[in-house]
Write a protein that holds these residues in place. Structure first.
Motif, short mmCIF file in Angstrom:
data_model
loop_
_atom_site.label_atom_id
_atom_site.label_comp_id
_atom_site.label_asym_id
_atom_site.label_seq_id
_atom_site.Cartn_x
_atom_site.Cartn_y
_atom_site.Cartn_z
N MET A 194 1.03 -1.07 0.23
CA MET A 194 0.29 -0.30 -0.37
C MET A 194 1.25 1.10 0.50
SD MET A 194 -3.16 -0.15 -0.44
CE MET A 194 -3.24 -1.41 -1.32
N VAL A 208 -11.14 8.52 -9.03
CA VAL A 208 -10.15 8.87 -10.17
C VAL A 208 -8.77 9.29 -9.17
CG1 VAL A 208 -11.17 10.11 -11.64
CG2 VAL A 208 -10.77 11.45 -9.09
N TYR A 209 -8.79 9.12 -7.73
CA TYR A 209 -7.53 9.05 -6.81
C TYR A 209 -7.04 8.12 -6.66
CZ TYR A 209 -8.17 13.74 -5.57
OH TYR A 209 -7.62 15.60 -5.94
N GLU A 210 -8.22 6.50 -6.54
CA GLU A 210 -7.33 5.27 -6.31
C GLU A 210 -6.56 5.11 -7.86
OE1 GLU A 210 -10.05 2.64 -5.04
OE2 GLU A 210 -8.66 0.51 -5.45
N LEU A 211 -6.87 5.37 -8.47
CA LEU A 211 -6.38 5.74 -10.36
C LEU A 211 -5.08 5.81 -10.46
CD1 LEU A 211 -9.85 5.32 -12.80
CD2 LEU A 211 -8.14 2.74 -12.09
N GLU A 222 -2.99 7.17 -8.57
CA GLU A 222 -2.05 6.21 -6.81
C GLU A 222 -1.98 5.13 -7.39
OE1 GLU A 222 -4.50 5.49 -3.87
OE2 GLU A 222 -4.55 7.85 -2.77
#
Lengths: 110, 883
Positions: free
Chosen positions: B1, B36-39, B41
């Motif tokens: 992570m 969108v933030y997960e993508l 990252e």
């Protein structure tokens, strides 16, 4: 019965939602689709489809708890409903029954 | 992570996220943002940052989908907001009736003015554009000049049109000629119905008429209607005039009492926005009868207006380059070096053409600019009113703003509200303005001699412009007040007390600008009026009053002239009679003369007259004598010239000129017998040129060289004099309709363009000043209201009424003073430019400036004094107790 109509992309998404069981949320669905179908839908398109499916009653959703990833934002998980399952069954039956009416493959190649 | 710290190091750009927040519905925002933030990252681990950023942006753009957008619930909030804005606007309107009415009526008047001027200008610009080939139609011009003397003619010799078509077949698609004997009127009669009139708009035209122009033929065949000799087309209204309800097709009209013309078609009335108007079109071949069986072959006489259509892809310059050779080939030796042929686009004629022998008087492009400027000025004044009245209301609205702010209104919401109000009020004014236009359009049409239908208000382009203008004015004028109002500090507003409004300086600038414009308009109006008056009343060097002109061209008057003269002069009210070639003081013709000392002949302005010309027109002689009935040789062997000609020849005195020999068209002719003092033989737009006055007593001259009989009558007995004249006419020409006009009326037609300009500037300047005063009135009201408390205190302390007036008006007077100083140079410069175009112009004097300043000062003083007086009657106990 307009409700039961499934678009091709919608059907795929619905299948993936069903197959992912508890872990169906946008990014995982997107990854699964990419892996299985080799196409890479934009999350816009994906959300659009999920939204339609939910409206038609094929899936339900609930929000998960906030985690540290995604900047602390929650995820929305999707589950297939019984109605969605039935739609998939119907679609499958329709396709296979039509498939069986096809003449032999060799005949088509002639 | 991914660790938090690492994530902070590599973050996506902020603005796409903000953008998402702007368009995305709240229900979806968190989930989508998370996605969108997960993508991101995920991406940042596997690819360079720029690529991840790009994908981040693309993802967000990809989210612009219908289901994501803010809607429904949000919309209903908007509707509710607008309903609220509307309500607030309405309540404020009712609560502040005076302001609101001033605001709206001022803008409505301004908009009505602008709309009318817009209509006028767009009509002026539309001239001759309705022909499908209008961009390829050119009028061919003849410039016939030597050393600055001669003519620049809109018309050409008879053979030119066909020769152009013949020689330049590949460039010239069609050519058409018009001819009308250059006569003010020609006689037509429906013998069967015993109806005869002198008609002023009869034109002979080639059969190619319809190939060049798109005039409508209601009945008849465009292909053949003008093919045969003695064919005539008449307009719808003329059909009504001569045949009432009968079908005129195939019937005959008698032309000039001796030629029968058959009606082969009925034309739609000619559109008003064409540079010349016709009532009748006669086939060109009908002319042969008047010229002994064939067309005139002269390349010297140039009476035919000639239009050509250039082939597609042909540039006028292609043709112009070949014109010099063309001129050399055809024109007679004694003039060909002085002639230049030119092309003039038909669309330009109405606004820019000021040539000799125009078919009709044209308008002037300058007027279009001036009217456009007046329209803009009036609009600016009205908009300025609107702006400062709105800001002035600010303090009245301050509490409202404070409460709204305290309740959590964002600044942007307040701005929205005020701009909404402003647009709403603008559109209300626009509606009223359009209503005013509908009311006065008929009067405006009469004034400007146009026939713009009310339906123009419904044309899409017009509506589009109107709505656009409304939005722009609404936005612009709402902007400033919105910002002033929304910037009030909540606390200080709610506390009440002294509210300092920052807008005062800005308002001072606006008032000054407004009054500068008003003062300029007033000065301009005075000077335009003065110049027009000067043009019309300046002594032209001859008497134009009490001169009756009777058109006689192409009539048998030639044989009867002497008898007519004897019969007419028997009347005690008729003092003198002569006959002339053109309208004295407005038109002239040109002839080639060679005077002693010149090597070659030159074109000189020339005027054919009969005996008694000089005495009838009361033109003083500088030397020599007038034509004398008892000297037979005067007819061909004598000339009278003007003083300018004497000077241009280099002769020292008029006396010296008398006796000089002249030569006309190659033959030695005779001597100068007299010199007249200079008079304005053309309009005062032009300087006085050399002039030759020649006696022409041949009866045949009435076919071409003598067009009018001019009669001097007793001005106190006009009616009887004219009755006597008509009796004399009937005694010699019983079959011809008698027609007449007064010379001074016709001369004034030369100044039509200026007359229209002055009419319109007077009206619109008055309105502009009215609007400015409405604004001043509002501002004064405001300023008094703001200072009631101050006045109250001062009254308690013993100030008197006149001191109050001074107190209140001092500021306005200073502003008007500054406005005056700004207006003077601007007005002087622009008016001087305008006047420079006149050969005869007034000098700009000081009085229009002083008068304009004084007028503005006076009007504003009254306006302010009215309020000051009102303020001085206020009982201080009333104003002071209401804290």
């Amino acid at each position: 019965m307009k409700h039961t109509q499934l678009g091709e992309f919608e059907e795929l998404v619905l299948l993936v939602v069903g197959s992912l069981h508890e872990n169906a949320y946008s990014i995982s669905i997107k990854a699964e689709l990419k892996e299985k179908t080799k196409r890479n839908p934009s999350i816009g398109a994906l959300h659009s489809a999920l939204n339609r499916l939910e409206k038609k009653g094929f899936i339900t959703s609930y929000e998960g708890g906030a985690t540290t990833e995604r900047g602390g934002r929650r995820k929305r998980f999707y589950q297939i409903t019984a109605f969605g399952r039935k739609a998939l069954d119907q679609s499958y039956e329709l396709r296979s029954s039509l498939y069986h009416t096809l003449p032999n493959i060799g005949y088509a190649g002639k | 992570m991914l660790g938090n710290e690492e994530g902070k190091r590599k973050t996506p750009p902020k603005w796409p996220d903000k953008f998402l927040g702007w368009f995305c519905h709240e229900d979806h925002l968190e989930i989508l943002r998370g996605d969108v933030y997960e993508l991101y990252e995920e991406h940042i681990e596997t690819m360079p940052k720029w690529k991840a950023d790009l994908l981040f942006i693309l993802n967000i753009l990809g989210l612009c989908r219908p289901f994501v957008f803010k809607r429904k619930s949000q919309n209903s909030i908007h509707i509710a907001m607008f309903r609220n804005y509307f309500k607030v606007t309405y309540r404020n309107f009712i609560k502040q009736k005076v302001y609101s009415m001033l605001n709206i009526s001022g803008l409505a008047i301004g908009l009505a003015c602008a709309i009318l001027i817009f209509i006028y200008i767009s009509d002026e610009l539309s001239y001759d554009k309705f022909h499908s080939k209008s961009d390829r139609i050119y009028r061919v011009l003849e410039k016939f000049e030597s050393e600055g003397v001669g003519e620049h003619s809109a018309s050409l010799p008879f053979p030119t049109g066909p020769a152009l078509k013949n020689d330049f077949g590949r460039q010239v698609e069609h050519a058409v000629r018009f001819f009308n004997f250059q006569s003010p009127s020609l006689a037509l009669a429906n013998k069967a119905a015993d109806k005869g009139f002198n008609e002023s708009s009869i034109f002979f035209a080639d059969s190619t008429f319809f190939d060049v122009f798109d005039f409508e033929l209601i009945e008849g065949d465009k292909e053949t209607a003008l093919d045969d000799p003695n064919s005539i087309l008449i307009t719808r209204s003329m059909a009504k005039k001569y045949f009432v309800d009968d079908d005129p097709m195939g019937k005959t009209l008698e032309f000039q009492g001796d030629q029968n013309l058959m009606i082969t078609g009925i034309l739609e009335d000619s559109p008003k926005n064409a540079h010349f108007q016709f009532d009748f079109i006669v086939s060109f071949s009908s002319l042969k009868a008047s010229f002994g069986g064939s067309y005139p072959t002269s390349w010297y006489w140039n009476p035919c207006w000639t239009y050509i259509v250039l082939e597609e892809n042909t540039k006028p310059s292609d043709l112009l380059g070949q014109f010099p050779d063309f001129v050399q080939k055809y024109f007679p030796d004694f003039v060909k070096d002085d002639i230049e042929l030119q092309l003039q686009p038909v669309e330009d004629i109405h606004l820019t053409s000021k040539l000799d022998y125009e078919i009709a008087a044209n308008s002037d492009m300058k007027n279009v600019y001036i009217f456009g400027m007046v329209a803009v000025f009036v609009l600016i004044i009205a908009a300025i009113n609107f702006i400062y009245l709105s800001t002035a209301r600010a303090n009245k609205r301050a509490k409202e703003v404070g409460v709204r702010k305290a309740l959590g209104s964002a600044k942007s919401q307040l701005i929205n509200q005020f701009i909404f109000e402003s647009i709403l009020l603008t559109f209300t004014s626009l509606l009223i303005g359009v209503f005013i236009v509908i009311l006065i359009l008929p009067g405006f049409n009469a004034l400007t001699e146009k026939t713009v239908p009310i339906s123009i208000l419904l044309e899409p382009l017009f509506l589009f412009n109107l709505i656009g203008a409304g939005l722009i004015i609404g936005l612009l004028s709402g902007f400033y007040p919105a910002f002033v109002l929304s910037s009030f500090k909540t606390v200080s507003v709610l506390k009440g007390g002294h509210l300092k409004i920052n807008g005062m300086n800005f308002r001072r600038i606006l008032v000054t600008a407004q009054f500068s414009i008003s003062i300029m308009l007033i000065i301009g109006t005075f000077i335009v009026l003065k110049q027009l008056d000067f043009l019309q009343s300046k002594d032209a060097g001859f008497d134009d009053e009490n001169i009756v002109m009777v058109p006689v061209i192409q009539s048998p008057m030639g044989q009867h002239y002497e008898n007519f003269k004897i019969a007419a002069l028997q009347s005690p009210h008729i003092s003198s009679m002569t006959a002339v070639e053109e309208i004295v003081g407005a038109k002239y013709q040109v002839g080639n003369y060679l005077f002693e000392g010149m090597e070659e002949s030159k074109p000189f302005p020339r005027f054919n007259v009969r005996h008694d010309f000089v005495s009838t027109m009361n033109i003083p002689l500088a030397a020599g004598r007038a034509y004398d009935q008892t000297i037979q040789t005067d007819d061909s062997l004598a000339l009278i010239v003007n003083e300018t000609l004497v000077h241009s020849m280099g002769w020292d005195t008029p006396q010296e000129a008398v006796g000089k020999r002249f030569n006309f068209r190659g033959e030695l002719k005779g001597r100068i017998v007299g010199v007249v003092e200079d008079y304005n033989f053309a309009s005062k737009h032009y300087p006085i040129a050399p002039l030759v006055i020649t006696l022409n007593t041949r009866p045949r001259a009435f076919n071409l060289f003598i067009k009018y009989v001019a009669i001097k009558i007793d001005g106190t007995q006009t009616k009887t004099a004219i009755a006597d004249l008509e009796r004399a006419w009937v005694s010699v020409l019983p079959d011809r309709p008698f027609d007449f006009f007064f010379l001074d009326d016709r001369i004034n037609d030369s100044y039509k363009s200026e007359m229209k300009l002055s009419d319109i500037t007077v009206i619109f300047s008055t309105l502009a000043i009215l609007v400015a005063c409405l604004g001043l009135f509002g501002l004064a009201t405001f300023s008094v209201e703001q200072r009631t408390k101050e006045i109250g205190v001062r009254k308690v302390l013993g100030i008197n009424t006149s001191q109050i007036m001074l107190l209140l008006s001092r500021e306005f007077m200073v502003l008007i003073g500054i406005a005056f100083l700004i207006a003077i140079p601007l007005a002087y410069y622009s008016l001087n430019e305008w006047l420079n175009d006149f050969a005869f112009r007034i000098d700009i004097q000081i009085w229009p400036f002083i008068l304009a300043g004084a007028m503005t000062f006076f009007i504003s003083a009254i306006t302010v004094a009215f309020h000051a007086l009102k303020a001085s009657y206020i009982n201080p106990t009333e104003t002071l107790k209401s804290e």
